[in-house]
Design a protein around this motif. Sequence first.
Motif, PDB file in Angstrom:
ATOM      1  N   MET A 109      33.424  48.863  54.880  1.00 13.07           N
ATOM      2  CA  MET A 109      34.867  49.015  54.903  1.00 13.07           C
ATOM      3  C   MET A 109      35.542  47.947  54.043  1.00 13.07           C
ATOM      4  N   THR A 110      35.020  46.725  54.063  1.00  6.72           N
ATOM      5  CA  THR A 110      35.595  45.660  53.256  1.00  6.72           C
ATOM      6  C   THR A 110      35.518  45.998  51.782  1.00  6.72           C
ATOM      7  N   ASP A 111      34.427  46.640  51.359  1.00  5.90           N
ATOM      8  CA  ASP A 111      34.307  47.042  49.957  1.00  5.90           C
ATOM      9  C   ASP A 111      35.403  48.024  49.573  1.00  5.90           C
ATOM     10  N   ASP A 112      35.711  48.969  50.468  1.00  2.04           N
ATOM     11  CA  ASP A 112      36.781  49.929  50.208  1.00  2.04           C
ATOM     12  C   ASP A 112      38.126  49.231  50.093  1.00  2.04           C
ATOM     13  N   ILE A 113      38.367  48.263  50.957  1.00  6.48           N
ATOM     14  CA  ILE A 113      39.635  47.524  50.910  1.00  6.48           C
ATOM     15  C   ILE A 113      39.721  46.734  49.614  1.00  6.48           C
ATOM     16  N   GLU A 114      38.638  46.084  49.240  1.00 10.52           N
ATOM     17  CA  GLU A 114      38.633  45.321  47.990  1.00 10.52           C
ATOM     18  C   GLU A 114      38.958  46.224  46.807  1.00 10.52           C
ATOM     19  N   LYS A 115      38.329  47.384  46.752  1.00 11.70           N
ATOM     20  CA  LYS A 115      38.585  48.331  45.660  1.00 11.70           C
ATOM     21  C   LYS A 115      40.032  48.808  45.680  1.00 11.70           C
ATOM     22  N   HIS A 116      40.556  49.070  46.873  1.00 10.44           N
ATOM     23  CA  HIS A 116      41.939  49.534  47.011  1.00 10.44           C
ATOM     24  C   HIS A 116      42.919  48.471  46.519  1.00 10.44           C
ATOM     25  N   LEU A 117      42.708  47.234  46.928  1.00  7.01           N
ATOM     26  CA  LEU A 117      43.591  46.156  46.493  1.00  7.01           C
ATOM     27  C   LEU A 117      43.494  45.955  44.979  1.00  7.01           C
ATOM     28  N   GLU A 118      42.284  45.946  44.460  1.00  5.80           N
ATOM     29  CA  GLU A 118      42.092  45.782  43.016  1.00  5.80           C
ATOM     30  C   GLU A 118      42.751  46.914  42.235  1.00  5.80           C
ATOM     31  N   ALA A 119      42.681  48.129  42.763  1.00  3.51           N
ATOM     32  CA  ALA A 119      43.291  49.282  42.091  1.00  3.51           C
ATOM     33  C   ALA A 119      44.813  49.131  41.995  1.00  3.51           C
ATOM     34  N   HIS A 120      45.373  48.309  42.881  1.00  4.56           N
ATOM     35  CA  HIS A 120      46.814  48.063  42.860  1.00  4.56           C
ATOM     36  C   HIS A 120      47.161  46.718  42.223  1.00  4.56           C
ATOM     37  N   GLY A 121      46.191  46.124  41.521  1.00  4.63           N
ATOM     38  CA  GLY A 121      46.448  44.886  40.801  1.00  4.63           C
ATOM     39  C   GLY A 121      46.470  43.643  41.666  1.00  4.63           C
ATOM     40  N   ILE A 122      45.818  43.689  42.815  1.00  5.46           N
ATOM     41  CA  ILE A 122      45.804  42.553  43.738  1.00  5.46           C
ATOM     42  C   ILE A 122      44.382  42.017  43.847  1.00  5.46           C
ATOM     43  N   LYS A 123      44.243  40.705  43.651  1.00  4.48           N
ATOM     44  CA  LYS A 123      42.947  40.068  43.826  1.00  4.48           C
ATOM     45  C   LYS A 123      42.631  40.021  45.320  1.00  4.48           C
ATOM     46  N   PRO A 124      41.512  40.611  45.739  1.00  3.45           N
ATOM     47  CA  PRO A 124      41.184  40.647  47.170  1.00  3.45           C
ATOM     48  C   PRO A 124      40.619  39.319  47.670  1.00  3.45           C
ATOM     49  N   THR A 125      41.429  38.553  48.365  1.00  7.32           N
ATOM     50  CA  THR A 125      40.973  37.318  49.004  1.00  7.32           C
ATOM     51  C   THR A 125      40.694  37.626  50.472  1.00  7.32           C
ATOM     52  N   ALA A 126      40.054  36.702  51.157  1.00 10.91           N
ATOM     53  CA  ALA A 126      39.734  36.907  52.575  1.00 10.91           C
ATOM     54  C   ALA A 126      41.006  37.133  53.398  1.00 10.91           C
ATOM     55  N   VAL A 127      42.038  36.339  53.136  1.00  9.40           N
ATOM     56  CA  VAL A 127      43.302  36.476  53.872  1.00  9.40           C
ATOM     57  C   VAL A 127      43.925  37.838  53.612  1.00  9.40           C
ATOM     58  N   ARG A 128      43.990  38.234  52.354  1.00 11.86           N
ATOM     59  CA  ARG A 128      44.609  39.515  52.002  1.00 11.86           C
ATOM     60  C   ARG A 128      43.858  40.682  52.622  1.00 11.86           C
ATOM     61  N   ILE A 129      42.552  40.605  52.637  1.00 12.01           N
ATOM     62  CA  ILE A 129      41.748  41.677  53.242  1.00 12.01           C
ATOM     63  C   ILE A 129      42.046  41.771  54.737  1.00 12.01           C
ATOM     64  N   LEU A 130      42.088  40.638  55.421  1.00 12.06           N
ATOM     65  CA  LEU A 130      42.374  40.644  56.865  1.00 12.06           C
ATOM     66  C   LEU A 130      43.777  41.169  57.165  1.00 12.06           C
ATOM     67  N   VAL A 131      44.755  40.739  56.365  1.00 11.22           N
ATOM     68  CA  VAL A 131      46.131  41.201  56.583  1.00 11.22           C
ATOM     69  C   VAL A 131      46.232  42.696  56.294  1.00 11.22           C
ATOM     70  N   TRP A 132      45.577  43.166  55.236  1.00 13.43           N
ATOM     71  CA  TRP A 132      45.624  44.592  54.917  1.00 13.43           C
ATOM     72  C   TRP A 132      44.954  45.423  56.011  1.00 13.43           C
ATOM     73  N   GLU A 133      43.824  44.954  56.534  1.00  7.99           N
ATOM     74  CA  GLU A 133      43.159  45.665  57.637  1.00  7.99           C
ATOM     75  C   GLU A 133      44.108  45.807  58.822  1.00  7.99           C
ATOM     76  N   GLU A 134      44.806  44.736  59.156  1.00  4.94           N
ATOM     77  CA  GLU A 134      45.727  44.773  60.291  1.00  4.94           C
ATOM     78  C   GLU A 134      46.926  45.673  59.997  1.00  4.94           C
ATOM     79  N   ALA A 135      47.440  45.617  58.782  1.00  3.99           N
ATOM     80  CA  ALA A 135      48.566  46.481  58.404  1.00  3.99           C
ATOM     81  C   ALA A 135      48.165  47.956  58.507  1.00  3.99           C
TER      82      ALA A 135
END
Length: 135
Positions: free
Chosen positions: A1-27
Amino acid sequence: MTDDIEKHLEAHGIKPTAVRILVWEEAMAQSETFSLNDMEQRMPHMERSSIFRALKLFSEHHLLHTIDDGTGVQKYCVCRCEDNHHINHIHFNCRVCGKTYCLEDYAIPVVAMPEGFKMEEAEYVVKGVCPSCMQ
């Protein structure tokens, strides 16, 4: 699942950091609109400023849209719009419980703009009483 989130964030021009991944999962886990305070309560291990910066970045990159429902508290909702203009659906704010709902199946009415004006975003908030509070 983390890989999917990383790809999703990158596709939107966002560098996937640990904090961003956790916040996106919660959102993504939220079924309703949410505020920074809501996220802070759900993520007590994370600093408020880190959550805020992630939410702001997600909003700037059209992953979240912000809602000014007139309560004085900025709300967020995961963007499911078909384009990046956030012009497609209505929000409903319950005056009893204070919740704000995304009414994704109800489109904002077309607003004719005067000549020389270009609409880029539209917010449409209906206020009243939600079904839960009417019982």
